[in-house]
Design a protein around this motif. Structure first.
Motif, mmCIF file in Angstrom:
data_model
loop_
_atom_site.group_PDB
_atom_site.id
_atom_site.type_symbol
_atom_site.label_atom_id
_atom_site.label_comp_id
_atom_site.label_asym_id
_atom_site.label_seq_id
_atom_site.Cartn_x
_atom_site.Cartn_y
_atom_site.Cartn_z
ATOM 1 N N VAL A 173 1.278 -1.490 0.496
ATOM 2 C CA VAL A 173 -0.037 0.250 -0.043
ATOM 3 C C VAL A 173 1.652 1.590 -0.035
ATOM 4 O O VAL A 173 1.673 1.006 0.482
ATOM 5 C CB VAL A 173 -1.207 0.160 1.063
ATOM 6 N N TRP A 174 0.483 2.207 -0.459
ATOM 7 C CA TRP A 174 1.107 3.308 -0.092
ATOM 8 C C TRP A 174 -0.032 4.701 -0.212
ATOM 9 O O TRP A 174 -1.533 4.574 -0.034
ATOM 10 C CB TRP A 174 1.593 3.747 -1.545
ATOM 11 N N ALA A 175 0.328 6.110 0.584
ATOM 12 C CA ALA A 175 -0.814 7.631 0.600
ATOM 13 C C ALA A 175 -0.402 7.727 -0.768
ATOM 14 O O ALA A 175 0.741 8.371 -0.532
ATOM 15 C CB ALA A 175 0.206 7.459 2.271
ATOM 16 N N SER A 176 -2.017 8.537 -0.642
ATOM 17 C CA SER A 176 -2.800 9.377 -1.730
ATOM 18 C C SER A 176 -3.191 10.277 -0.951
ATOM 19 O O SER A 176 -3.085 10.576 -0.288
ATOM 20 C CB SER A 176 -3.053 8.541 -3.052
ATOM 21 N N GLU A 177 -3.743 11.429 -1.265
ATOM 22 C CA GLU A 177 -4.189 12.311 -0.751
ATOM 23 C C GLU A 177 -5.736 11.632 -0.539
ATOM 24 O O GLU A 177 -6.443 12.762 1.113
ATOM 25 C CB GLU A 177 -4.754 14.151 -1.941
ATOM 26 N N TYR A 178 -6.522 10.395 -0.731
ATOM 27 C CA TYR A 178 -7.015 9.783 0.020
ATOM 28 C C TYR A 178 -6.860 9.445 1.092
ATOM 29 O O TYR A 178 -5.914 9.166 1.902
ATOM 30 C CB TYR A 178 -7.535 9.055 -0.722
ATOM 31 N N HIS A 179 -7.774 9.586 2.306
ATOM 32 C CA HIS A 179 -7.850 8.866 3.751
ATOM 33 C C HIS A 179 -7.344 7.821 4.015
ATOM 34 O O HIS A 179 -7.160 7.310 4.895
ATOM 35 C CB HIS A 179 -8.948 9.685 4.252
ATOM 36 N N VAL A 205 9.268 8.784 8.763
ATOM 37 C CA VAL A 205 8.356 10.047 8.346
ATOM 38 C C VAL A 205 6.721 9.502 8.854
ATOM 39 O O VAL A 205 5.713 8.213 8.401
ATOM 40 C CB VAL A 205 8.109 10.093 7.227
ATOM 41 N N CYS A 206 6.203 10.472 9.783
ATOM 42 C CA CYS A 206 4.867 9.770 10.071
ATOM 43 C C CYS A 206 3.613 10.670 9.172
ATOM 44 O O CYS A 206 2.883 11.242 10.967
ATOM 45 C CB CYS A 206 4.685 10.607 12.014
ATOM 46 N N SER A 207 3.574 11.182 8.827
ATOM 47 C CA SER A 207 2.800 12.512 7.806
ATOM 48 C C SER A 207 2.888 11.707 6.823
ATOM 49 O O SER A 207 1.965 12.116 5.691
ATOM 50 C CB SER A 207 3.321 13.786 7.662
ATOM 51 N N GLY A 208 2.443 10.394 6.152
ATOM 52 C CA GLY A 208 2.338 9.988 5.120
ATOM 53 C C GLY A 208 1.427 8.731 5.275
ATOM 54 O O GLY A 208 0.678 8.665 5.862
#
Length: 212
Positions: free
Chosen positions: A76-82, A165-168
């Protein structure tokens, strides 16, 4: 050209007229999955066609498999979606399951990207060469990222100082800068907790810490 969900949707190479038979493609000798596909259905269909025909797109050939290289085993990865989004690793897992069911063989994959050994070996070799060119000694090397399973685990396994990193993908608004932060993997198969040497709100926050 390679719209293989339906042969009726194929575009002719020149005239726009549907061909009566498949063109004589050059055989394909290997597959590289460099990132997460956008249209999973058409991509997985095309890749299965290649894998099950040894790259010839003709009759079935299940006795051998094309070489397959895949980058970024992240699930998985982080996008603009929550919520986390499926990544390249998830796509290859799906492809592997379908290939095994249709061929009776396990899909052989050569992985690169974090957390694989080849990636860290190459990166460290480049850093050492650059340090030597500048006549300096390579000091502490940090592995930074927001994915516990690839960024932190990869750095830990290759003797780098891991920085979470704690913001992704990993989010923890209570952390500005901390040491020895232990978290859980997002993979059910990984039961042991994973400890990052550092955790920081952002990459910039950690860089500021190093420069102080």
């Amino acid at each position: 050209m390679f719209n293989v969900i339906s042969h009726r949707n194929r575009l002719a190479l020149d005239s726009g007229v549907l061909p009566d038979k498949l063109p004589d493609y050059f055989p394909i000798h290997g597959i590289v999955i460099a990132n997460t596909p956008v249209d999973w259905d058409s991509h997985v269909q095309f890749l299965l066609d290649l894998l099950l025909t040894s790259g010839k797109l003709r009759s079935s050939d299940r006795n051998s498999q094309l070489p397959l290289i895949a980058c970024n085993p992240d699930l998985v990865w982080a996008s603009e979606y929550h919520l986390p989004r499926l990544a390249c690793g998830a796509f290859v897992h799906m492809l592997a399951a379908l290939y095994a069911e249709m061929s009776g063989r396990e899909l052989e994959v050569t992985w690169c990207g974090k957390p694989t050994e080849v990636t860290y070996t190459y990166a460290l070799d480049i850093l050492r060469a650059q340090a030597a060119a500048l006549s300096v000694t390579l000091g502490q090397v940090y592995g930074i990222g927001d994915n516990v399973d690839v960024d932190v685990m990869g750095a830990n396994n290759h003797n780098l100082s891991s920085v979470l990193v704690c913001s992704g993908l990993y989010k923890n608004e209570s952390i500005d800068l901390a040491r020895n932060v232990t978290v859980r993997s997002k993979r059910a198969s990984v039961t042991e907790p994973i400890t990052a040497h550092y955790a920081a709100r952002t990459i910039g926050r950690f860089v500021d810490h190093l420069l102080q």
